[in-house]
Write an enzyme that holds these catalytic residues in place. Structure first.
Site, short mmCIF file in Angstrom:
data_model
loop_
_atom_site.label_atom_id
_atom_site.label_comp_id
_atom_site.label_asym_id
_atom_site.label_seq_id
_atom_site.Cartn_x
_atom_site.Cartn_y
_atom_site.Cartn_z
CE1 TYR A 1 19.83 -10.13 -5.26
CE2 TYR A 1 20.42 -9.53 -7.51
CZ TYR A 1 19.42 -9.87 -6.65
OH TYR A 1 18.26 -10.26 -6.82
CD GLU B 1 31.16 -12.53 -9.18
OE1 GLU B 1 30.60 -13.63 -9.54
OE2 GLU B 1 32.08 -11.97 -9.88
NE ARG C 1 12.92 -4.23 -5.69
CZ ARG C 1 12.48 -5.67 -5.39
NH1 ARG C 1 12.78 -6.53 -6.19
NH2 ARG C 1 11.63 -5.95 -4.45
CB SER D 1 8.56 0.37 -5.84
OG SER D 1 9.94 -0.02 -5.77
CD GLN E 1 19.52 4.17 -17.05
OE1 GLN E 1 19.77 4.88 -17.53
NE2 GLN E 1 19.32 4.40 -15.53
CB THR E 2 16.91 -0.96 -21.90
OG1 THR E 2 17.70 -2.04 -22.11
CG2 THR E 2 17.25 0.16 -23.02
P1 NAD Z 1 12.04 -8.78 -1.35
O1 NAD Z 1 13.27 -8.31 -0.72
O2 NAD Z 1 10.78 -8.42 -1.40
O3 NAD Z 1 11.96 -10.53 -0.73
C1 NAD Z 1 13.16 -11.14 -0.10
C2 NAD Z 1 12.59 -11.74 1.23
O4 NAD Z 1 13.52 -12.60 1.66
C3 NAD Z 1 12.22 -10.68 2.36
O5 NAD Z 1 10.92 -11.24 2.83
C4 NAD Z 1 13.32 -10.96 3.36
O6 NAD Z 1 12.90 -10.41 4.65
C5 NAD Z 1 13.95 -12.22 3.27
N1 NAD Z 1 15.08 -12.50 3.53
C6 NAD Z 1 16.33 -11.70 3.20
N2 NAD Z 1 17.35 -12.35 3.64
C7 NAD Z 1 16.99 -13.47 4.47
C8 NAD Z 1 17.70 -14.46 5.35
N3 NAD Z 1 18.97 -14.21 5.69
N4 NAD Z 1 16.89 -15.31 6.22
C9 NAD Z 1 15.62 -15.14 5.84
N5 NAD Z 1 14.86 -14.41 5.03
C10 NAD Z 1 15.71 -13.31 4.47
O7 NAD Z 1 12.60 -9.32 -2.76
P2 NAD Z 1 11.67 -9.87 -4.02
O8 NAD Z 1 11.70 -9.12 -5.00
O9 NAD Z 1 10.58 -10.67 -3.48
O10 NAD Z 1 12.84 -11.05 -4.52
C11 NAD Z 1 12.54 -12.60 -4.31
C12 NAD Z 1 13.81 -13.36 -4.60
O11 NAD Z 1 13.75 -13.11 -5.98
C13 NAD Z 1 15.21 -12.73 -4.28
O12 NAD Z 1 15.95 -14.03 -4.01
C14 NAD Z 1 15.66 -12.01 -5.35
O13 NAD Z 1 17.20 -12.14 -5.51
C15 NAD Z 1 14.91 -12.75 -6.58
N6 NAD Z 1 14.86 -11.78 -7.66
C16 NAD Z 1 13.85 -10.74 -7.85
C17 NAD Z 1 13.92 -9.99 -8.82
C18 NAD Z 1 12.90 -8.78 -8.87
O14 NAD Z 1 12.77 -8.03 -9.74
N7 NAD Z 1 11.93 -8.75 -7.80
C19 NAD Z 1 14.61 -9.89 -9.70
C20 NAD Z 1 15.41 -11.21 -9.71
C21 NAD Z 1 15.60 -11.93 -8.59
N1 UDP Z 2 16.60 3.85 -11.33
C1 UDP Z 2 16.39 5.16 -11.75
N2 UDP Z 2 15.52 5.72 -10.85
C2 UDP Z 2 15.36 5.23 -9.58
C3 UDP Z 2 15.59 3.98 -9.20
C4 UDP Z 2 16.39 3.11 -10.28
O1 UDP Z 2 16.57 5.79 -12.70
O2 UDP Z 2 14.65 5.99 -8.56
C5 UDP Z 2 17.19 3.14 -12.51
C6 UDP Z 2 18.59 2.27 -11.94
O3 UDP Z 2 19.85 3.16 -12.12
C7 UDP Z 2 18.57 1.12 -13.21
C8 UDP Z 2 17.06 0.83 -13.49
O4 UDP Z 2 16.41 1.96 -13.03
O5 UDP Z 2 19.03 1.71 -14.44
C9 UDP Z 2 16.61 -0.31 -12.76
O6 UDP Z 2 16.93 -0.30 -11.32
P1 UDP Z 2 16.46 -1.29 -10.15
O7 UDP Z 2 17.03 -0.70 -8.98
O8 UDP Z 2 14.99 -1.14 -10.07
O9 UDP Z 2 16.93 -2.64 -10.82
P2 UDP Z 2 18.27 -3.16 -11.50
O10 UDP Z 2 19.20 -2.22 -11.59
O11 UDP Z 2 18.73 -4.22 -10.27
O12 UDP Z 2 17.81 -3.97 -12.53
#
Ligand code: NAD
Ligand code: UDP
Length: 334
Positions: free
Chosen positions: A143, A145, A184, A187, A207-208
């Protein structure tokens, strides 16, 4: 405008589509339904200005559009680590295909990149100048990279082919429509507390992370797309909390009796993360408005309505998941 949203049936994508449809655009939602669901865009299915395309972005596609919001990619570590090779293909081949499309039809393209490009940061808070501390061979690398290459591709297509790009580095975003079992942290905690289960804190919870409400994020994406700066721009809420603080906040809101259970910390889990949003403030006139307490209340209300057992039957099963919306992939981290 005619606007393509890849990953439009996912969490952020579907909220973005709501905004774009309400602003009167023609919207094409492209998704392979890996973690996205038709129910997220159900309200638009009968609208003649909305089209839903089932397609995997690792395959080429020809469309005529003015703008592309390129969001398709699983975002939860549990989902993106389930099939890491596919995650890399989505980020690399998928982004290549979307940049090729943008080049052919002269559309502006916005990449949804991530704070994960900073890895486990040694600089705090993280500004866009920071080049990151990423493990190239770890379990998060597909993810981290992948997104770093996606950013590189955007800038190379811009330099080489004059493609009009925008790059957003999104920090942890939460809100209604997240999958109840998507792994995540927000949720997980909300679903666990509502089900009367223990809240699973990984590591010691020190961790924050900084949590941005989805409506704020969508506003930032739209401003970036329509503004004059290509980025990269951090989009996130600078309010920083330890994971234990977050667990206690949600415990207090939903069920003060809920247990907190400590589990092992996943490999390469970043220790601190908080966006420096000076660039977004200056370039986009953007900053988040929804306080975490308010955003959590909205998300809890949404989860409460979805976690009522009867409502599962009426929502129906997803394309890739069980009747309760659970994706058919493991959702625990051991
Ligand atoms: P999500 O998993 O809810 O949405 C991703 C969507 O992409 C899904 O509907 C999935 O079915 C679709 N998808 C995945 N692979 C696909 C493919 N090969 N072809 C077509 N569709 C495909 O995630 P999200 O939280 O809505 O994130 C959306 C975007 O924002 C992502 O690119 C993610 O990397 C970026 N992002 C999200 C967060 C966050 O906290 N939610 C943080 C940083 C970056
Ligand atoms: N985490 C946690 N309990 C959970 C899910 C995640 O303590 O049930 C922690 C996880 O280890 C990370 C932080 O919460 O330190 C955020 O995790 P998330 O998967 O939401 O996002 P990311 O690590 O990609 O920021």
């Amino acid at each position: 405008m005619r606007i393509l949203v890849t990953g439009g049936a996912g969490f952020i994508g579907s909220h973005l589509i709501d905004r774009l449809m309400n602003e009167g655009h023609d919207v094409l939602c492209l998704d392979n339904f890996y973690t996205g669901h038709k129910r997220n865009v159900l309200q638009w299915l009968d609208n003649p200005y909305f089209e839903l395309i089932r397609h995997d972005i690792t395959e080429e596609i020809r469309l005529e559009v003015d703008q592309i919001y390129h969001l398709a990619c699983p975002a939860s570590p549990v989902h993106y680590q389930y099939n890491p090779v596919k995650t890399i293909k989505t980020n690399v081949m998928g982004t290549l295909n979307m940049l090729g499309l943008a080049k052919r039809v002269k559309a502006r393209i916005l990449l949804a990149s991530t704070s994960e490009v900073y890895g486990d940061p040694e600089v705090h808070p993280q500004s866009e100048e920071y080049r990151g501390n990423v493990n190239p061979i770890g379990i998060r690398s597909c993810y981290d990279e992948g997104k770093r290459v996606a950013e590189t591709l955007c800038f190379d297509y811009h330099r080489q082919n004059n493609v009009d790009i925008r790059v957003a580095r999104i920090f942890n975003t939460y809100g209604p429509r997240m999958l109840e079992n998507d792994g995540r942290v927000v949720s997980n905690f909300v679903a666990q507390a509502l089900r009367g289960e223990a809240l699973t804190v990984y590591g010691d919870g020190s961790q924050t992370r900084s949590f941005c409400y989805v409506a704020d994020l969508v506003d930032g994406l739209i401003r970036l797309m329509n503004g004059g700066h290509m980025g990269p721009v951090n989009l996130g809420n600078p309010g920083e909390y330890t994971i234990l603080e977050l667990a206690q906040m949600i415990q207090h809101k939903i069920n003060p009796e809920a247990e907190i259970q400590f589990k092992s910390l996943p490999q390469d889990d970043p220790k601190r993360r908080r966006p420096d949003i000076s660039r977004a403030q200056e370039w986009l006139g953007w900053e988040p408005k929804v306080p975490v307490q308010e955003g959590l209340d909205k998300m809890i209300a949404d989860f409460r309505s979805r976690l009522v057992p009867e409502s599962f039957a009426s929502h129906g099963a997803s394309d890739h998941g069980a009747a309760d919306g659970t994706p058919r992939i493991p959702t625990t981290v051991s």
